[in-house]
Design an enzyme around this catalytic site. Structure first.
Site, PDB file in Angstrom:
ATOM      1  N   ILE A  38     -15.676   4.521   2.399  1.00 36.32           N
ATOM      2  CA  ILE A  38     -14.685   3.494   2.110  1.00 36.32           C
ATOM      3  C   ILE A  38     -13.311   4.104   2.382  1.00 36.32           C
ATOM      4  O   ILE A  38     -13.164   5.327   2.418  1.00 36.32           O
ATOM      5  CB  ILE A  38     -14.781   2.958   0.660  1.00 36.32           C
ATOM      6  CG1 ILE A  38     -14.716   4.096  -0.364  1.00 36.32           C
ATOM      7  CG2 ILE A  38     -16.043   2.148   0.457  1.00 36.32           C
ATOM      8  CD1 ILE A  38     -14.757   3.603  -1.813  1.00 36.32           C
ATOM      9  N   ASP A  39     -12.322   3.260   2.615  1.00 36.39           N
ATOM     10  CA  ASP A  39     -11.001   3.738   3.005  1.00 36.39           C
ATOM     11  C   ASP A  39     -10.336   4.573   1.911  1.00 36.39           C
ATOM     12  O   ASP A  39     -10.681   4.455   0.728  1.00 36.39           O
ATOM     13  CB  ASP A  39     -10.085   2.551   3.338  1.00 36.39           C
ATOM     14  CG  ASP A  39     -10.594   1.742   4.510  1.00 36.39           C
ATOM     15  OD1 ASP A  39     -11.297   2.316   5.362  1.00 36.39           O
ATOM     16  OD2 ASP A  39     -10.290   0.536   4.574  1.00 36.39           O
ATOM     17  N   LYS A  40      -9.361   5.352   2.310  1.00 42.71           N
ATOM     18  CA  LYS A  40      -8.647   6.241   1.383  1.00 42.71           C
ATOM     19  C   LYS A  40      -8.104   5.482   0.171  1.00 42.71           C
ATOM     20  O   LYS A  40      -8.217   5.946  -0.965  1.00 42.71           O
ATOM     21  CB  LYS A  40      -7.499   6.941   2.122  1.00 42.71           C
ATOM     22  CG  LYS A  40      -6.698   7.895   1.233  1.00 42.71           C
ATOM     23  CD  LYS A  40      -5.517   8.505   1.970  1.00 42.71           C
ATOM     24  CE  LYS A  40      -4.369   7.523   2.076  1.00 42.71           C
ATOM     25  NZ  LYS A  40      -3.101   8.168   2.511  1.00 42.71           N
TER      26      LYS A  40
END
Length: 304
Positions: free
Chosen positions: A138-140
């Site tokens: 998942i994104d930062k």
């Protein structure tokens, strides 16, 4: 390096090589076999094999499996919010502003650095030495539930479920504007932006099929709290799909060009629910990551 030789039987001819090898080597996923093909580890009749090759009767196939390489990643004693753990998997609640694995500009402070300290050598290495244990990302700036695999068998088993889109993945987020429909589905292919290669976009020429289901949870005056369920898992899928229908995620500095009135670190998106068949028990398991404090406070602020 482990070497395995196979001779194709006539009744199995004219099958794509990745599908053929998946059938006869059940402990290797099709994704991993495709990786071996791409890197030249599979020979057919002493020649490097093309990924789309269809096997023929009496083909001699040599599959070379490289030995795992110790990851040159610094183990860091970073606290982990572990929702579940056993000998095969961990479910981690990833915080905001944490990169999942080392990459250019992010060599320390990542989830992988923390996992190396917590799990020591008990992490799968199928995705390479920089991504031990990582089967999906998942994104930062997206928070929430993430599956980590401790061994290659578990990694292959979870990867196959991801490929078949059978894993339950639900997110909640706050979007710009008010959706007219209470429920809906966005089906639009996602690929690299045609002019800005650093971002993703709906791309009908070179994109991969992407499907996002959504359900309104609460309407605010200028925003909407929404639950998303992914049928596919493309890079930035929810962010791109919502921007494509002119309802980008609040705080998204890449896909939302409206000025955000709140102090946010990136998009307001949380991976709330993850559900899958366990690699060993073969039972369905589902986990929920609690809504992060920043999102709770933001909802209270918007309500005011």
């Amino acid at each position: 390096m482990n070497h395995n030789m196979f001779v194709v039987e006539e009744e199995l001819s004219d099958i794509r090589i990745d599908k053929y090898l998946t059938a006869i080597i059940p402990n290797l996923s099709r994704t991993y076999i495709q990786k071996l093909l791409k890197e030249g580890y599979i020979l057919v009749n002493n020649n490097i094999c093309r990924a789309n090759y269809k096997v023929q009767a009496d083909d001699r196939i040599l599959v070379s499996i490289p030995e795992p390489v110790s990851a040159q990643i610094e183990a860091e004693n970073i606290p982990l919010d572990i929702l579940y753990e056993d000998d095969d998997i961990l479910i981690v609640n990833k915080p905001k502003n944490m990169v999942v694995h080392p990459a250019a500009g992010h060599n320390t402070g990542t989830l992988v650095n923390a996992l190396m300290y917590h799990c020591k050598d008990h992490l799968s290495l199928i995705n390479g030495v920089l991504r031990p244990g990582i089967v999906h990302r998942i994104d930062k700036d997206t928070t929430g539930a993430l599956i980590v695999c401790k061994n290659d068998f578990s990694h292959n088993y979870i990867a196959e479920q991801l490929k078949k889109h059978s894993i339950t993945r639900k997110y909640i987020g706050i979007i710009q504007g008010c959706l007219k429909e209470e429920t809906g589905t966005i089906q639009a292919p996602i690929g690299r932006h045609p002019t800005n290669r650093k971002v993703m976009a709906v791309n009908y020429n070179n994109g991969k099929d992407a499907i996002t289901h959504y359900k309104v949870l609460k309407h605010f005056q200028q925003y909407t709290l929404v639950e998303f369920q992914l049928e596919t898992g493309r890079t930035h899928q929810i962010r791109v799909h919502m921007a494509s229908i002119h309802h980008p995620l609040l705080g998204d500095s890449v896909y939302n060009h409206n000025k955000c009135p709140y102090k946010l670190e990136g998009q307001c998106l949380h991976a709330k629910t993850i559900g899958f068949i366990h690699p060993t028990t073969k039972e369905y398991m589902e986990f929920e990551a609690p809504i992060p404090d920043y999102m709770k406070k933001l909802i209270d602020t918007i309500l005011d």
